[in-house]
Design an enzyme around this catalytic site. Structure first.
Site, PDB file in Angstrom:
ATOM      1  N   THR A  74      91.130 -69.782 -31.485  1.00  0.00           N
ATOM      2  CA  THR A  74      91.232 -68.372 -31.096  1.00  0.00           C
ATOM      3  C   THR A  74      90.608 -67.477 -32.164  1.00  0.00           C
ATOM      4  O   THR A  74      89.858 -66.551 -31.848  1.00  0.00           O
ATOM      5  CB  THR A  74      92.725 -67.990 -30.890  1.00  0.00           C
ATOM      6  OG1 THR A  74      93.261 -68.839 -29.872  1.00  0.00           O
ATOM      7  CG2 THR A  74      92.879 -66.544 -30.497  1.00  0.00           C
ATOM      8  N   GLN A 191      87.209 -77.357 -26.411  1.00  0.00           N
ATOM      9  CA  GLN A 191      87.610 -78.527 -25.623  1.00  0.00           C
ATOM     10  C   GLN A 191      86.587 -79.663 -25.686  1.00  0.00           C
ATOM     11  O   GLN A 191      86.910 -80.795 -25.327  1.00  0.00           O
ATOM     12  CB  GLN A 191      87.839 -78.135 -24.156  1.00  0.00           C
ATOM     13  CG  GLN A 191      89.083 -77.310 -23.931  1.00  0.00           C
ATOM     14  CD  GLN A 191      90.382 -78.080 -24.185  1.00  0.00           C
ATOM     15  OE1 GLN A 191      90.397 -79.315 -24.312  1.00  0.00           O
ATOM     16  NE2 GLN A 191      91.480 -77.361 -24.276  1.00  0.00           N
ATOM     17  N   SER A 211      88.233 -76.535 -32.822  1.00  0.00           N
ATOM     18  CA  SER A 211      89.630 -76.513 -33.262  1.00  0.00           C
ATOM     19  C   SER A 211      90.123 -77.942 -33.447  1.00  0.00           C
ATOM     20  O   SER A 211      89.733 -78.843 -32.704  1.00  0.00           O
ATOM     21  CB  SER A 211      90.449 -75.794 -32.187  1.00  0.00           C
ATOM     22  OG  SER A 211      91.785 -75.670 -32.585  1.00  0.00           O
ATOM     23  N   HIS A 213      93.372 -79.217 -33.299  1.00  0.00           N
ATOM     24  CA  HIS A 213      94.540 -79.794 -32.611  1.00  0.00           C
ATOM     25  C   HIS A 213      94.239 -80.331 -31.220  1.00  0.00           C
ATOM     26  O   HIS A 213      95.121 -80.840 -30.537  1.00  0.00           O
ATOM     27  CB  HIS A 213      95.695 -78.786 -32.577  1.00  0.00           C
ATOM     28  CG  HIS A 213      95.551 -77.652 -31.610  1.00  0.00           C
ATOM     29  ND1 HIS A 213      96.186 -77.644 -30.391  1.00  0.00           N
ATOM     30  CD2 HIS A 213      94.856 -76.501 -31.674  1.00  0.00           C
ATOM     31  CE1 HIS A 213      95.899 -76.519 -29.758  1.00  0.00           C
ATOM     32  NE2 HIS A 213      95.093 -75.813 -30.521  1.00  0.00           N
ATOM     33  N   CYS A 337     103.619 -69.016 -14.901  1.00  0.00           N
ATOM     34  CA  CYS A 337     104.757 -68.232 -14.440  1.00  0.00           C
ATOM     35  C   CYS A 337     104.889 -67.003 -15.344  1.00  0.00           C
ATOM     36  O   CYS A 337     105.258 -67.115 -16.499  1.00  0.00           O
ATOM     37  CB  CYS A 337     106.008 -69.081 -14.522  1.00  0.00           C
ATOM     38  SG  CYS A 337     107.334 -68.388 -13.576  1.00  0.00           S
TER      39      CYS A 337
END
Ligand code: PLP
Length: 400
Positions: A74, A191, A211, A213, A337
């Protein structure tokens, strides 16, 4: 089959590889020096950071000094966009991006749009691909930045980054001759890094976000590749860390972990890619054989080897997740959600997937530690769950 734990949410995050953890631990316990210190502890930390930078750079075929460590993907996305826009003296700039970017890109671009910059959000086709001709036609005199993700986190779809990069390179040659605004090319490869081969020079990108992780490294460490000569404003001001471009005491253990994770991924990239593709095919074919009215979102071939996004008609992804969770299986859904209402994924919306199918989407992201037994377990557990949920669904009963 007895119950087991099956983690197939590797696009969300991964475990830390045992070898990565072993490499990191000494930098918390014994070699805890500040990489800026001149004593032995500091020198040891600095040397280790430099070695890790070489390992990360090697995966994308760039110079170590073109890799700047950040706190995460990010931050890298934010810095790439803000750093280029803020480095320009011009305030009337145009940015081109896509409708399917991660929010780490989309929300930064929206921020600039609110400030008055012009933004084009390129649409995608039903498989999630950007049309390169549409991108070409969107370029304006004041276009300063193109940001297109390498692989989508939800669908796994891989964009034609090389074609875009080559095209922008040609335009920039003309622009240089005419002393016009250069177009910088950023790709969010969070990704893709370590999962598919990436050669920055072949791709002709100027900035690439990555990234740790997502590739069995620790959370809290990422990097931005910045091509030599690209003018980028720092986002953090402070000390002279990261070649005076990103202030803040280095996360030495995190960086070591990122370096080790990169080396492990690079050594095995082709093999893992083949293995995961096979597992993904087995999973998809198995699901299709056992459950009717299932649809793949995205593309089977031009995609990340372990990512499979499927819509199950008539039911909600969130319910599938909860029931799979009860059986020890971790997946993600294409809906989130939010304050009690189910909001469909912006990516599925851009791909023109119907609201019902978007609500019923599930992302399986297979990784290094998944095997055939995991897929067999999913194939055993999933069909009765779908059957049960469909029996409860008014949409399903109305359709029969
Ligand atoms: N970009 C993409 C495509 C991602 O999938 C992610 C994380 O899921 C990010 C950016 C953000 O990366 P991080 O979690 O390291 O901040």
């Amino acid at each position: 089959m007895e119950s087991r734990k099956v983690y197939v949410d590797n696009n969300a995050t991964t475990c830390v590889h045992p070898e990565v953890l072993s490499a990191m631990l000494p930098y918390y316990k014994d070699n805890y020096g500040n990489a800026s210190s001149i004593h032995a502890w500091g020198r040891e930390a600095r040397d280790a950071v430099n070695r890790a930078r070489i390992a990360v750079a090697g995966v994308i075929n760039v110079l170590p000094e073109e890799v700047y460590f950040t706190s995460c993907g990010t931050e890298s996305d934010n810095w790439a966009i803000k750093g280029i826009i803020n480095a320009s003296k011009d305030s009337n700039l145009h940015i081109i991006t896509t409708q399917i970017e991660h929010h780490a890109v989309l929300n930064v671009v929206k921020y600039y749009e609110k400030q008055g910059l012009e933004v084009t959000y390129l649409p995608v086709d039903k498989n999630g691909f950007v049309d390169t001709n549409e991108l070409k036609n969107s370029i304006k005199k004041n276009t300063a930045l193109v940001s297109v993700m390498f692989a989508n986190n939800e669908m796994g779809t891989i964009q034609p980054i090389k074609t875009i990069g080559n095209f922008l390179k040609k335009i920039n040659v003309e622009r240089r001759e005419n002393q016009e605004q250069r177009i910088y090319f950023h790709t969010d490869a969070v990704q893709a890094f370590g999962k598919v081969p990436l050669d920055v020079n072949e791709l002709n990108v100027d900035l690439m976000s990555i990234s740790a992780h997502k590739i069995y490294g620790p959370k809290g460490i990422g990097a931005l590749y910045v091509r030599k000569g690209v003018k980028i404003e720092p986002m953090f001001h402070g000390g002279h860390h990261e070649m005076a471009k990103r202030a803040g005491t280095e996360n030495v253990a995190g960086i070591i972990g990122f370096g080790m994770a990169s080396a492990i991924a690079a050594a095995d990239i082709e093999e893992q890619s083949k293995r995961l593709k096979k597992l993904k095919e087995k999973l998809f074919n198995g699901i299709k054989e056992r459950i009717d009215e299932v649809y793949q979102n995205g593309h089977m071939e031009k995609s990340l080897p372990g990512t499979l996004n499927i819509s199950f008609n008539y039911i909600e992804g969130e319910s599938i997740i909860i029931m799979l969770d009860l059986k020890g299986i971790a997946v993600s859904s294409g809906s989130a959600c939010t304050s009690g209402s189910l909001k469909s994924s912006h990516v599925l919306k851009a791909m023109d997937v119907s609201a019902v199918l978007a609500q019923g989407s599930i992302r399986f992201s297979l990784g290094l530690f998944n095997n055939d037994d995991d897929v067999d377990y999913i194939l055993e557990v999933l069909p009765p769950i779908i059957e049960r949920l469909r029996k409860m669904s008014p949409l399903y009963s109305n359709s029969k």
